[in-house]
Scaffold this motif. Sequence first.
Motif, PDB file in Angstrom:
ATOM      1  N   GLU A  42      30.423  -1.753  34.109  1.00 14.44           N
ATOM      2  CA  GLU A  42      31.658  -0.949  34.435  1.00 14.44           C
ATOM      3  C   GLU A  42      32.319  -0.556  33.195  1.00 14.44           C
ATOM      4  O   GLU A  42      32.116  -1.014  32.000  1.00 14.44           O
ATOM      5  N   THR A  43      33.298   0.452  33.204  1.00 18.39           N
ATOM      6  CA  THR A  43      34.069   0.936  32.313  1.00 18.39           C
ATOM      7  C   THR A  43      35.115   0.024  31.913  1.00 18.39           C
ATOM      8  O   THR A  43      36.031  -0.430  32.542  1.00 18.39           O
ATOM      9  N   PHE A  44      35.292  -0.085  30.481  1.00 20.15           N
ATOM     10  CA  PHE A  44      36.436  -0.931  30.075  1.00 20.15           C
ATOM     11  C   PHE A  44      37.180  -0.008  29.018  1.00 20.15           C
ATOM     12  O   PHE A  44      36.639   0.428  28.047  1.00 20.15           O
ATOM     13  N   CYS A  45      38.304   0.119  29.098  1.00 21.83           N
ATOM     14  CA  CYS A  45      39.116   1.251  28.417  1.00 21.83           C
ATOM     15  C   CYS A  45      40.190   0.385  27.642  1.00 21.83           C
ATOM     16  O   CYS A  45      40.919  -0.678  28.204  1.00 21.83           O
ATOM     17  N   ASN A  46      40.529   0.939  26.494  1.00 18.60           N
ATOM     18  CA  ASN A  46      41.430   0.230  25.601  1.00 18.60           C
ATOM     19  C   ASN A  46      41.564  -1.150  25.215  1.00 18.60           C
ATOM     20  O   ASN A  46      42.502  -1.702  25.166  1.00 18.60           O
ATOM     21  N   GLY A  64      43.667  -1.705  21.981  1.00 15.55           N
ATOM     22  CA  GLY A  64      44.807  -0.460  21.866  1.00 15.55           C
ATOM     23  C   GLY A  64      44.115   0.635  21.184  1.00 15.55           C
ATOM     24  O   GLY A  64      44.631   1.853  21.006  1.00 15.55           O
ATOM     25  N   ARG A  65      42.730   0.695  21.331  1.00 20.02           N
ATOM     26  CA  ARG A  65      41.946   1.948  20.721  1.00 20.02           C
ATOM     27  C   ARG A  65      42.097   3.178  21.402  1.00 20.02           C
ATOM     28  O   ARG A  65      41.715   4.134  21.219  1.00 20.02           O
ATOM     29  N   GLN A  66      42.386   2.966  22.846  1.00 17.44           N
ATOM     30  CA  GLN A  66      42.368   4.167  23.766  1.00 17.44           C
ATOM     31  C   GLN A  66      40.714   4.664  23.719  1.00 17.44           C
ATOM     32  O   GLN A  66      40.414   6.072  23.890  1.00 17.44           O
ATOM     33  N   GLN A  67      39.921   3.884  23.749  1.00 22.13           N
ATOM     34  CA  GLN A  67      38.557   4.239  23.738  1.00 22.13           C
ATOM     35  C   GLN A  67      37.593   3.580  24.695  1.00 22.13           C
ATOM     36  O   GLN A  67      38.127   2.397  25.231  1.00 22.13           O
ATOM     37  N   ASP A  68      36.806   4.044  25.550  1.00 22.78           N
ATOM     38  CA  ASP A  68      36.206   3.317  26.583  1.00 22.78           C
ATOM     39  C   ASP A  68      34.799   2.661  25.984  1.00 22.78           C
ATOM     40  O   ASP A  68      34.228   3.266  24.945  1.00 22.78           O
ATOM     41  N   GLY A  99      49.981  -2.442  26.127  1.00 22.03           N
ATOM     42  CA  GLY A  99      49.219  -1.240  25.532  1.00 22.03           C
ATOM     43  C   GLY A  99      48.006  -1.587  25.159  1.00 22.03           C
ATOM     44  O   GLY A  99      47.136  -0.756  24.404  1.00 22.03           O
ATOM     45  N   MET A 100      47.099  -2.697  25.662  1.00 21.77           N
ATOM     46  CA  MET A 100      45.938  -2.910  25.505  1.00 21.77           C
ATOM     47  C   MET A 100      45.301  -3.610  26.740  1.00 21.77           C
ATOM     48  O   MET A 100      46.090  -4.749  27.211  1.00 21.77           O
ATOM     49  N   ASP A 101      44.062  -3.684  27.081  1.00 21.10           N
ATOM     50  CA  ASP A 101      43.590  -4.420  28.091  1.00 21.10           C
ATOM     51  C   ASP A 101      43.024  -5.711  27.585  1.00 21.10           C
ATOM     52  O   ASP A 101      42.240  -5.913  26.510  1.00 21.10           O
ATOM     53  N   ASP A 102      43.271  -6.738  28.352  1.00 25.01           N
ATOM     54  CA  ASP A 102      42.680  -8.161  28.214  1.00 25.01           C
ATOM     55  C   ASP A 102      41.875  -8.504  29.465  1.00 25.01           C
ATOM     56  O   ASP A 102      41.517  -7.708  30.232  1.00 25.01           O
ATOM     57  N   VAL A 103      41.250  -9.597  29.105  1.00 30.23           N
ATOM     58  CA  VAL A 103      40.110  -9.962  29.951  1.00 30.23           C
ATOM     59  C   VAL A 103      40.326 -11.525  30.438  1.00 30.23           C
ATOM     60  O   VAL A 103      40.824 -12.254  29.668  1.00 30.23           O
ATOM     61  N   ILE A 104      40.050 -11.750  31.864  1.00 24.80           N
ATOM     62  CA  ILE A 104      39.798 -12.874  32.272  1.00 24.80           C
ATOM     63  C   ILE A 104      38.349 -12.942  32.730  1.00 24.80           C
ATOM     64  O   ILE A 104      37.888 -12.449  33.576  1.00 24.80           O
ATOM     65  N   VAL A 105      37.845 -14.326  32.283  1.00 26.52           N
ATOM     66  CA  VAL A 105      36.437 -14.730  32.644  1.00 26.52           C
ATOM     67  C   VAL A 105      36.713 -15.974  33.497  1.00 26.52           C
ATOM     68  O   VAL A 105      37.147 -16.807  33.186  1.00 26.52           O
ATOM     69  N   TYR A 106      36.168 -16.039  34.776  1.00 20.34           N
ATOM     70  CA  TYR A 106      36.215 -17.244  35.597  1.00 20.34           C
ATOM     71  C   TYR A 106      34.770 -17.446  36.013  1.00 20.34           C
ATOM     72  O   TYR A 106      34.009 -16.755  36.329  1.00 20.34           O
ATOM     73  N   THR A 107      34.846 -18.959  36.605  1.00 15.79           N
ATOM     74  CA  THR A 107      34.125 -19.583  36.890  1.00 15.79           C
ATOM     75  C   THR A 107      34.277 -20.100  38.242  1.00 15.79           C
ATOM     76  O   THR A 107      35.336 -19.638  38.785  1.00 15.79           O
ATOM     77  N   GLY A 108      33.443 -20.858  38.968  1.00 17.78           N
ATOM     78  CA  GLY A 108      33.987 -21.507  40.229  1.00 17.78           C
ATOM     79  C   GLY A 108      35.014 -22.590  40.108  1.00 17.78           C
ATOM     80  O   GLY A 108      35.719 -22.995  40.894  1.00 17.78           O
ATOM     81  N   THR A 109      35.403 -22.971  38.794  1.00 19.23           N
ATOM     82  CA  THR A 109      36.346 -24.015  38.402  1.00 19.23           C
ATOM     83  C   THR A 109      37.661 -23.657  37.605  1.00 19.23           C
ATOM     84  O   THR A 109      38.580 -24.321  37.488  1.00 19.23           O
ATOM     85  N   LYS A 110      37.236 -22.608  36.854  1.00 18.28           N
ATOM     86  CA  LYS A 110      38.368 -22.282  35.739  1.00 18.28           C
ATOM     87  C   LYS A 110      38.571 -20.716  35.411  1.00 18.28           C
ATOM     88  O   LYS A 110      37.475 -20.169  35.750  1.00 18.28           O
ATOM     89  N   GLY A 152      32.789   7.355  31.612  1.00 16.89           N
ATOM     90  CA  GLY A 152      33.701   7.001  30.533  1.00 16.89           C
ATOM     91  C   GLY A 152      33.508   8.002  29.278  1.00 16.89           C
ATOM     92  O   GLY A 152      32.755   8.502  29.290  1.00 16.89           O
ATOM     93  N   HIS A 153      34.754   7.973  28.462  1.00 18.01           N
ATOM     94  CA  HIS A 153      34.736   8.419  27.147  1.00 18.01           C
ATOM     95  C   HIS A 153      34.379   7.579  26.289  1.00 18.01           C
ATOM     96  O   HIS A 153      35.029   7.033  25.383  1.00 18.01           O
ATOM     97  N   TYR A 154      32.909   7.447  26.157  1.00 19.95           N
ATOM     98  CA  TYR A 154      32.299   6.387  25.349  1.00 19.95           C
ATOM     99  C   TYR A 154      32.086   6.754  23.973  1.00 19.95           C
ATOM    100  O   TYR A 154      32.051   6.203  22.931  1.00 19.95           O
ATOM    101  N   ILE A 155      32.102   8.232  23.744  1.00 26.47           N
ATOM    102  CA  ILE A 155      31.907   8.506  22.141  1.00 26.47           C
ATOM    103  C   ILE A 155      33.077   9.288  21.838  1.00 26.47           C
ATOM    104  O   ILE A 155      33.522  10.543  22.380  1.00 26.47           O
TER     105      ILE A 155
END
Length: 438
Positions: free
Chosen positions: A327-331, A334-338, A379-390, A262-265
């Motif tokens: 893993e790499t997470f981009c944007n 909306g900052r376009q940064q990894d 224009g930005m990445d969101d997240v889903i965190v999941y378990t066995g039930t939700k 990634g472009h982390y810096i």
Amino acid sequence: MDKVYTLGEFTLEFAAGGKALLGDINGDGMMEAVFVKGDTGRDFRYVPHQVVSAAAYRLDGSILWTCGDDSAPAGEFDADFPAQIADIDGDGKLEFVCVMQNALHVFDGATGTIKCRAALPSPEAHDCLIICNLTGRTFRGDLVLKDRYEHLWACSLESDGTLKTLWTHTGNVGHFPLAVDINGDGFDEVMAGYDLLDHTGRILWSCKNLDEHADCLWAGDVFGDGKLELCVGGSDTCLYDACGNELWRYTGSVESQHVALGHYIPGKAGMQISGLDRIERGDGYVGSRHSGDHTPGGRDGIFFLAADGTELWKENRTTPGWLTIVETFCNWNGRQQDYILAYRRGGGLMPGLYDADCKRIAEFPTEGYVVHGDLFGRGMDDVIVYTGTKAVVYGAAPYDIPERIKMIETASSSEKPTPLVQPRRLTMSTLYPGCIAE
């Protein structure tokens, strides 16, 4: 830390305990989550999983369609499930592709109706699915299938819905081979463990002096010179050019379980490499579906390398836990940064994002597995965190999911949103994340 907003939460009713895949499967301009339940009852160290059921959820929890028999218990996340979301037939729409009932199934992404069912080239050719272009078509309509660790089958999905075997390969194929056009010839090459194969299955070159198997594979323009390199995580972490020349080798890890380019810096030319060192394995393997179920004694830590392989830092972890996925997470925002995404950490560490200084910049307050993408086309990445039930949806900014779905359902034909493009990363779902970094 950045503020994290809870955008929604829903209960998993069908395919509960399954793995999540993302894609705009019905072309409505926002992503859906397809939860995929794997089988159980066998020793999956040696025998690959199949899919027993799946369900497509809108992000308000409503179900678009289901398939399979959901009565069986959910298999553990001890190996990949053979399932992906991609446009595999070139019609411009996404399909759900999986192996269930000992055959390859292709489902219409919008409706869940079956488009074709094809016989596998071998009974155990279903450890994972790699969707690629080995035949030079204008779309990725080919597949690499494999058993757990030794055999690989390259296949083409034909227009009549059958699988044509193009070639086979036997070797140390690792967990999840990487398909990438490394030399610009218009065909994908396949990094099968420690061997790079061309689109005809011929070995172009092999890694030297690496033990065990390849846990993770990435490609990216690491030096910023317009050329792709291959990063291999195994007994060591190594970087190779397209011709197989070893550019550097990082030996400061016990077991390089994950790497992520990634472009982390910000403002720094080229890329950096984050990774996960499994420093000490636990005393067994318990409940891998639930990220908090770690056995005692294990410990891991994130490491961070410059483009030339120099170690910049290594996490000095004091909490227990040895099954982290990195893993790499981009944007984010909306900052376009990894950033470095780390989850399944155990020891009370919630899933979160880390910057290039190992500073935790965002935390998601649910213990579970993570999928991420530009869920709403904003224009930005969101997240889903999941378990066995939700499943819980998080973002860096507020968003009204029910209102968005209402607008989609009431829009006239001239107001229908443009379908979201499926990123290549989301067609390569695996417990051993690898991709082509951009």
